[in-house]
Design an enzyme around this catalytic site. Sequence first.
Site, PDB file in Angstrom:
ATOM      1  N   ALA A 139     -10.749  57.180   9.759  1.00  0.00           N
ATOM      2  CA  ALA A 139      -9.625  56.860   8.873  1.00  0.00           C
ATOM      3  C   ALA A 139      -9.335  58.002   7.912  1.00  0.00           C
ATOM      4  O   ALA A 139      -8.167  58.305   7.642  1.00  0.00           O
ATOM      5  CB  ALA A 139      -9.927  55.580   8.103  1.00  0.00           C
ATOM      6  N   TYR A 140     -10.371  58.636   7.386  1.00  0.00           N
ATOM      7  CA  TYR A 140     -10.162  59.735   6.448  1.00  0.00           C
ATOM      8  C   TYR A 140      -9.359  60.851   7.114  1.00  0.00           C
ATOM      9  O   TYR A 140      -8.389  61.367   6.546  1.00  0.00           O
ATOM     10  CB  TYR A 140     -11.508  60.266   5.955  1.00  0.00           C
ATOM     11  CG  TYR A 140     -11.389  61.489   5.072  1.00  0.00           C
ATOM     12  CD1 TYR A 140     -10.928  61.385   3.775  1.00  0.00           C
ATOM     13  CD2 TYR A 140     -11.732  62.755   5.549  1.00  0.00           C
ATOM     14  CE1 TYR A 140     -10.793  62.511   2.963  1.00  0.00           C
ATOM     15  CE2 TYR A 140     -11.608  63.884   4.762  1.00  0.00           C
ATOM     16  CZ  TYR A 140     -11.148  63.751   3.460  1.00  0.00           C
ATOM     17  OH  TYR A 140     -11.016  64.871   2.674  1.00  0.00           O
ATOM     18  N   CYS A 141      -9.733  61.236   8.305  1.00  0.00           N
ATOM     19  CA  CYS A 141      -9.056  62.326   9.009  1.00  0.00           C
ATOM     20  C   CYS A 141      -7.643  61.931   9.406  1.00  0.00           C
ATOM     21  O   CYS A 141      -6.691  62.703   9.224  1.00  0.00           O
ATOM     22  CB  CYS A 141      -9.857  62.720  10.243  1.00  0.00           C
ATOM     23  SG  CYS A 141     -11.532  63.292   9.868  1.00  0.00           S
TER      24      CYS A 141
END
Length: 309
Positions: A139-141
């Site tokens: 999710a961060y990427c």
Amino acid sequence: MAQTFVTGGSGFIGQVLVRRLLSEGHTVRVLVRSEASAAKVSALGAEPVRGELTEPATWSDRVTGSDVVFHLAAETDITADRERHEAVSVHGTRAVVEAARDAGVPRFVHCGSEAALLAGEPLVDVDESAPLRPDSEAAYCATKAAAERIVLDANAPGFATVSVRPRFVWGPGSILTEGLAAAAKAGQFAWIEGGRHTTDVTYVDNAVEGLVLGWTHGRPGQAYFVTDQHRVVLREFLETLFGIYRVDAPIPDLDAEAAAREIPVPARWFLGQDCILRTDKAAAELGYKPVVSYDAGLDAVRDSVADSA
């Protein structure tokens, strides 16, 4: 001198950016959520603007009159759920872009990351032509990629947008390296396949140099990698920092199979793969070069730890 507006200005990179802007005679407004952040920003000499990133009605009027917006705010907790990453990193970015554009701000500089390109494979000799990966399973990427796409797609006549991508930002007070050191002390850190991966890193003042040059020299609609231009072996780099932070706990090794079981993405990608980035574009178009050498950066961390002892 310019009027500047900064999101994320109470964070690690943000505080160094705010100090830099103030030292050059610019006026600085900083979006903050809490009283503690407001006090921190005031102590630097900037003007805090209380508001919620995802609720632009609480702060957008204070963007008016700015010559540039620096957008550093993002969800940095890689363990946060996708909904949180979407709310802060994607919807928050869209809100800041729209507020800046509606206010007639001519320049917008986004603090991006090589994480926006990560979807499982190492980054080796990569330049800015590599595709963003909003499809990443992390999710961060995925949300860093989506946020950068929002910024660059908003570029238009009269509204120049630029994304500057430092990698592994370190220096005195780095939440990243201090967090890794704390994990190592607690026995919660391991080398992945020996940790002998080649990686670029970016001292915080060098990241800020890239952001400022992105404002003054960036070509509209473009992204730029900025690093220390001094590649390191991850294990050697972190062992040096761990020594400064007085980590004396033994650190185990994990093979690839064990790492896949025990370390979630994207942490496994950040710490278990080569990351080699080209800075030719930043050098040619921005005139970028590091303002703090690798050795001087280590000395600054040593001095900071000694002063806090």
